[in-house]
Design an enzyme around this catalytic site. Structure first.
Site, PDB file in Angstrom:
ATOM      1  N   ARG A  57       0.816  -1.220   0.000  1.00  0.00           N
ATOM      2  CA  ARG A  57       0.000   0.000   0.000  1.00  0.00           C
ATOM      3  C   ARG A  57       0.849   1.268   0.000  1.00  0.00           C
ATOM      4  O   ARG A  57       0.437   2.307  -0.498  1.00  0.00           O
ATOM      5  CB  ARG A  57      -0.982   0.016   1.178  1.00  0.00           C
ATOM      6  CG  ARG A  57      -2.109   1.033   0.962  1.00  0.00           C
ATOM      7  CD  ARG A  57      -2.948   1.278   2.206  1.00  0.00           C
ATOM      8  NE  ARG A  57      -2.242   2.086   3.166  1.00  0.00           N
ATOM      9  CZ  ARG A  57      -1.917   1.719   4.409  1.00  0.00           C
ATOM     10  NH1 ARG A  57      -2.233   0.527   4.845  1.00  0.00           N
ATOM     11  NH2 ARG A  57      -1.262   2.533   5.200  1.00  0.00           N
ATOM     12  N   ASP A 181      -3.182  17.538 -17.315  1.00  0.00           N
ATOM     13  CA  ASP A 181      -3.691  16.190 -17.558  1.00  0.00           C
ATOM     14  C   ASP A 181      -3.349  15.837 -19.006  1.00  0.00           C
ATOM     15  O   ASP A 181      -3.913  16.403 -19.947  1.00  0.00           O
ATOM     16  CB  ASP A 181      -5.207  16.160 -17.309  1.00  0.00           C
ATOM     17  CG  ASP A 181      -5.801  14.758 -17.479  1.00  0.00           C
ATOM     18  OD1 ASP A 181      -5.265  13.980 -18.283  1.00  0.00           O
ATOM     19  OD2 ASP A 181      -6.821  14.465 -16.822  1.00  0.00           O
ATOM     20  N   LYS A 206      -6.399   4.874 -20.181  1.00  0.00           N
ATOM     21  CA  LYS A 206      -6.596   5.223 -21.587  1.00  0.00           C
ATOM     22  C   LYS A 206      -5.382   4.790 -22.414  1.00  0.00           C
ATOM     23  O   LYS A 206      -5.119   3.606 -22.499  1.00  0.00           O
ATOM     24  CB  LYS A 206      -6.884   6.726 -21.686  1.00  0.00           C
ATOM     25  CG  LYS A 206      -7.907   7.233 -20.647  1.00  0.00           C
ATOM     26  CD  LYS A 206      -9.288   6.630 -20.811  1.00  0.00           C
ATOM     27  CE  LYS A 206     -10.205   6.908 -19.623  1.00  0.00           C
ATOM     28  NZ  LYS A 206     -10.348   8.297 -19.212  1.00  0.00           N
TER      29      LYS A 206
END
Ligand SMILES: *Cc1c(COP(=O)(O)O)cnc(C)c1O
Length: 388
Positions: A57, A181, A206
């Site tokens: 984690r 972005d 993507k």
């Protein structure tokens, strides 16, 4: 091996771990924790005297660290952080560096807009959303506290081009940080850090993943900017799973060849649809009548795989075109090997009022195409038959 290597070489070899067995690429460490020979050895890692894996984690897992080393190289960054989704990356960025306020320039992904408009204000974080043509107001919004300027380019769905160098230099004059972005372009087509951005955001779901089979996100930038984000990621539990990290690293090795074909196919589709009697406008930054063409030619290496077309008629006519597609599937994502079509009004911008969509230049007759890796003649004939 210190000299600068090309992007295709970095995609294949960058960040790969050398293991004792001579594996050509980093293996999957599908483990949550790592054992030590002694308490002293454990403390060396916990207290940072030795590099080592500790707990997944935290991101201290060799599969994740190897992926992050590759991701950093692809954007020319010092450091990278991998996340369980693009939204996890965006949210961690805003919670770390946007607490004095976030100014978003131009259109953005629906989830990002929702976070900025509805959720960050609940935490007392001021946010402002400017349309790209309102970027002139940026200076007036930046004086005072240290804000984060955030934008996408090309934008969704009208594929507007925002001048990274111009916005970054203005924002830096006010001491603001700049995050871009880069999901729509991918590092194969655009390197925002080279134009002055401080942090790059990706939905790796993507183009980086590229096969519509994984959900992930990433941030790239200097270690000084990413270190505090890493702490948030740990405690919010947003780290990428090792299985996904390994799959994403596998995809990244073919990023350049995939994106080159996406670019070629999209340009072919854009040119074939331009001038079709049922098409009002084709939005593609590689067409010389696109308003962002000059800036795109400067700041992009390729024009990307996204094409938006505005068809003549009403929303129902656009829906009919979409419904008649046979090869191209109806789905809201992008960047995969298969071509996809959506009407922004029914998916990405469904939550906005008609007036707000109009203000953003999003029409009911827009169809957004994510052009995949099929033969371009098959894509063009599918679109021609759907247009009737
Ligand atoms: C999809 C997308 C996101 C969100 O990414 P997820 O991986 O779905 O969380 C953010 N920005 C852009 C531009 C996107 O297309």
């Amino acid at each position: 091996m210190k000299e600068k290597q090309g992007l295709s070489t970095l995609c294949v070899h960058g960040g790969e771990l050398k293991d004792a067995h001579g594996a050509p690429h980093t293996p999957l460490y599908n483990t949550t924790t790592f054992a030590f020979d002694s308490t002293a050895d454990l403390l060396d890692v916990v207290e940072g005297r030795k590099a080592g894996a500790l707990y997944t984690r935290y991101g201290s897992n060799p599969t994740i660290q190897s992926l992050e080393a590759k991701l950093a190289l692809l954007e020319g960054a010092e450091s990278a952080l991998a996340f369980g989704s693009g939204m996890a990356a965006t949210a961690a960025l805003f919670l770390t560096h946007g607490r004095d306020g976030v100014v978003c320039v131009g259109d953005a992904y629906g989830g990002t807009l929702n976070l900025l408009e509805k959720q960050l204000p609940l935490l007392g974080i001021p946010t402002q959303l400017l349309l790209s043509q309102e970027a002139g107001r940026l200076a007036s919004l930046l004086s005072g506290s240290k804000k984060l300027v955030f934008f996408e380019t090309p934008t969704n769905p009208a594929l507007e081009i925002i001048d990274i160098r111009a916005i970054a230099s203005l924002a830096h004059d006010f001491g603001a940080l700049v995050a871009v972005d880069n999901t729509f372009a991918s590092p194969a087509n655009q390197r925002p850090l080279a134009w002055g951005a401080d942090i790059v955001v990706h939905s790796a779901t993507k183009y980086l993943g590229g096969h519509s089979d994984l959900t992930a996100g990433a941030l790239m930038g200097s270690e000084a900017l990413l270190a505090p984000i890493r702490a948030w990621r740990s405690n919010l539990g947003q780290t990428i799973a090792p299985e996904t990290a390994q799959l994403l690293a596998r995809s990244l090795r073919t990023l350049v060849v995939r994106v080159e074909r996406h670019n070629e196919n999209a340009e072919a589709v854009a040119r074939a649809l331009r001038g079709h009697e049922r098409v009002k406008t084709v939005y593609y930054p590689g067409l010389d009548d696109h308003p962002g063409y000059e800036v795109a030619r400067r700041q992009m290496l390729g024009f990307g795989g996204m094409v938006t077309v505005d068809v003549r008629g009403y929303a129902a006519d656009a829906a009919q075109v979409v419904d008649r597609l046979r090869l191209i599937k109806i789905a809201p994502s992008l960047g995969g090997v298969e071509s996809l079509a959506t009407q922004p009004m029914t998916t990405t911008h469904h939550g906005l009022s008609v007036a707000e969509r109009a203000r953003r230049g999003i029409t009911d007759t827009m169809i957004r195409l994510s052009i995949g890796l099929e033969d371009r003649d098959d894509l063009v004939s599918d679109l021609r038959q759907a247009l009737g």
